[in-house]
Design a protein around this motif. Structure first.
Motif: not given
Length: 79
Positions: A17-18, A44-47, A62, A65, A69, A72
């Motif tokens: 997720k990163t 960056a957060h990559d869900e 954002c 997190k 991070k 997003e």
């Protein structure tokens, strides 16, 4: 205050997720008056783990997190 949006290239997608995004900027050197490229890497957060290495990506600010991070990844449809 509006959230910043940056555009760059994914250089690593190894984390869950990163993604690590390299953002390049061009500036004019203050003394030499020459255009110089500067780059910085953002985590960056990559869900949904949608992005892979080498892809172009847009990231948005954002709330933090994790320790690194604070960005997003925008979903692929709107990026």
């Amino acid at each position: 205050m509006p959230k910043r949006i940056l555009e760059g290239v994914v250089v690593s997608d190894k984390g869950d997720k990163t993604v690590v995004v390299k953002v390049e900027r061009t500036i004019v050197h203050p003394l030499l008056k020459k255009i110089v490229r500067r780059s910085k890497r953002y985590h960056a957060h990559d869900e949904v783990n949608a992005y892979k290495t080498g892809e172009s990506i847009k990231i948005i600010e954002c709330a933090p997190k994790s320790k690194l991070k604070t960005w997003e990844a925008l979903p692929k449809a709107s990026a």
